[in-house]
Design an enzyme around this catalytic site. Structure first.
Site, mmCIF file in Angstrom:
data_model
loop_
_atom_site.group_PDB
_atom_site.id
_atom_site.type_symbol
_atom_site.label_atom_id
_atom_site.label_comp_id
_atom_site.label_asym_id
_atom_site.label_seq_id
_atom_site.Cartn_x
_atom_site.Cartn_y
_atom_site.Cartn_z
ATOM 1 N N ASP A 228 69.355 145.685 -97.096
ATOM 2 C CA ASP A 228 69.844 145.118 -98.349
ATOM 3 C C ASP A 228 70.684 143.881 -98.020
ATOM 4 O O ASP A 228 71.549 143.927 -97.132
ATOM 5 C CB ASP A 228 70.695 146.154 -99.090
ATOM 6 C CG ASP A 228 71.055 145.707 -100.493
ATOM 7 O OD1 ASP A 228 70.353 146.116 -101.421
ATOM 8 O OD2 ASP A 228 72.036 144.959 -100.644
ATOM 9 N N ILE A 229 70.415 142.778 -98.716
ATOM 10 C CA ILE A 229 71.186 141.551 -98.480
ATOM 11 C C ILE A 229 72.596 141.738 -99.034
ATOM 12 O O ILE A 229 72.772 142.104 -100.202
ATOM 13 C CB ILE A 229 70.508 140.339 -99.135
ATOM 14 C CG1 ILE A 229 69.090 140.138 -98.566
ATOM 15 C CG2 ILE A 229 71.336 139.072 -98.924
ATOM 16 C CD1 ILE A 229 68.314 139.020 -99.235
ATOM 17 N N ASN B 137 73.557 134.094 -105.526
ATOM 18 C CA ASN B 137 72.946 133.577 -106.759
ATOM 19 C C ASN B 137 73.970 132.836 -107.621
ATOM 20 O O ASN B 137 73.696 131.748 -108.145
ATOM 21 C CB ASN B 137 72.336 134.728 -107.556
ATOM 22 C CG ASN B 137 70.904 135.026 -107.167
ATOM 23 O OD1 ASN B 137 70.221 134.178 -106.590
ATOM 24 N ND2 ASN B 137 70.439 136.220 -107.463
ATOM 25 N N ASP C 296 66.287 133.037 -104.102
ATOM 26 C CA ASP C 296 64.874 133.312 -103.805
ATOM 27 C C ASP C 296 64.525 132.906 -102.377
ATOM 28 O O ASP C 296 63.777 133.606 -101.682
ATOM 29 C CB ASP C 296 63.976 132.560 -104.788
ATOM 30 C CG ASP C 296 63.986 133.171 -106.178
ATOM 31 O OD1 ASP C 296 64.533 134.276 -106.345
ATOM 32 O OD2 ASP C 296 63.444 132.530 -107.106
ATOM 33 N N GLU D 82 67.128 142.623 -103.966
ATOM 34 C CA GLU D 82 67.389 142.197 -102.585
ATOM 35 C C GLU D 82 67.259 143.354 -101.601
ATOM 36 O O GLU D 82 67.760 143.297 -100.492
ATOM 37 C CB GLU D 82 68.792 141.594 -102.485
ATOM 38 C CG GLU D 82 69.940 142.550 -102.720
ATOM 39 C CD GLU D 82 70.309 142.740 -104.183
ATOM 40 O OE1 GLU D 82 71.436 143.182 -104.452
ATOM 41 O OE2 GLU D 82 69.470 142.465 -105.064
#
Length: 298
Positions: free
Chosen positions: A170-171, A178, A187, A209
């Site tokens: 997971d980012i 964002n 993106d 994400e």
């Protein structure tokens, strides 16, 4: 194209093969329809089945039906039946049993090649439709449904004693990326991470994400090493932003297959380990089988 031909006569097989191989087709021939069916199941590269109705031990109609079931399992496969007796009843039975086309035996060269061109057009379209249905449009990874379907098939082959590990990723602070840099940069970050993950194993974007990679044949220790390398590679990424390069990190959860396990249990443990990594500092690799157990024991 890869083509399978089934007929009780080796002469017929030789004649049809002689028409196809000079055109660059890969051809496998069978006089035993059951052996041909087993080969089709094991060889997803086959795009066309050409079978006589007069074969054994499975009849041509039974082979058509079995091939159609394979095609319905999200696999392009075009079925052409052959018969030396072109009767309306034969044609109707073949089409009702899942055949796409019907040709007289032995086929003429021009007619055979024309029907194969039609087969190539159709299977190419089917390939594209399957790709669109199974692929995440932003990253090119498997989408959630296709990922779990693929992992289910791999786990079934692995059985109780197979070696299989899962890595969830997971980012970290993705909403901040964002909010501060815009969705285009977000993106780009997702694509950059997915490119690294997609090179490791069976990879999917589970949503937003969050990603998952299943690693057939890898032990827990090997999967932890993969996750560790990915963590460092992602730290080294620089995403182009309007205010300069954007850095990011990822958290990872790792689990491995246990005897009597299920895909649901395997991935649930990886997800729990990922949650542990996120809540204990991020930019970490946590293993469901070691780190969490040790933490709870302490």
């Amino acid at each position: 194209m890869h083509i399978v031909i089934v007929d009780s006569s080796r002469v017929v097989l030789k004649v049809i093969t002689g028409l196809l191989e000079p055109r660059g087709h890969v051809v496998n021939t069978f006089t035993d329809s059951a052996a041909a069916c087993a080969f089709l199941e094991e060889t997803p590269s086959v795009r066309v089945l050409i079978t006589s109705l007069e074969v054994r031990p499975m009849t041509g109609l039974e082979l058509c039906w079995s091939a159609r079931l394979l095609a319905e399992a999200r696999r392009p496969l075009y079925v052409i039946t052959m018969s030396s007796a072109r009767k309306a009843r034969n044609l109707a039975e073949a089409l009702d049993s899942g055949a796409d086309d019907f040709i007289e035996k032995p086929p003429g060269a021009e007619e055979l090649h024309a029907r194969l061109r039609a087969a190539e057009r159709l299977t190419t379209m089917q390939d594209e439709l399957i790709r669109l249905a199974e692929t995440d449009s932003l990253t090119g990874l498997l989408n959630r449904r296709a990922f779990f379907a693929r992992v289910g098939a791999v786990a079934e082959r692995a059985g109780n004693h197979g070696t299989l590990s899962a890595v969830f990723a997971d980012i970290d602070h993705f909403k901040r990326i964002n909010d501060e840099h815009g969705h285009d940069v977000g993106d780009a970050a997702i694509r950059a991470v997915s490119d690294l993950l997609g090179a490791q194993g069976i990879a999917g974007r589970l949503g937003g994400e969050e990603f998952a990679v299943v690693l057939p044949g890898l032990s827990l220790a090997a999967a932890e090493a993969v996750a560790g390398r990915l963590r460092l590679q992602i730290r080294d990424l620089r995403i182009r932003g309007t205010r300069g390069p954007v850095r990011l990190t990822c958290s990872f959860g790792v689990s491995t297959w246990c005897e009597g396990d299920s895909v649901t249990a395997l991935t649930k443990r990886a997800d729990i380990a990922l949650y542990e990594a996120k809540t204990t500092g991020r930019d970490r690799v946590v293993s469901a089988e070691t780190d969490i157990v040790l933490a709870r024991a302490g």
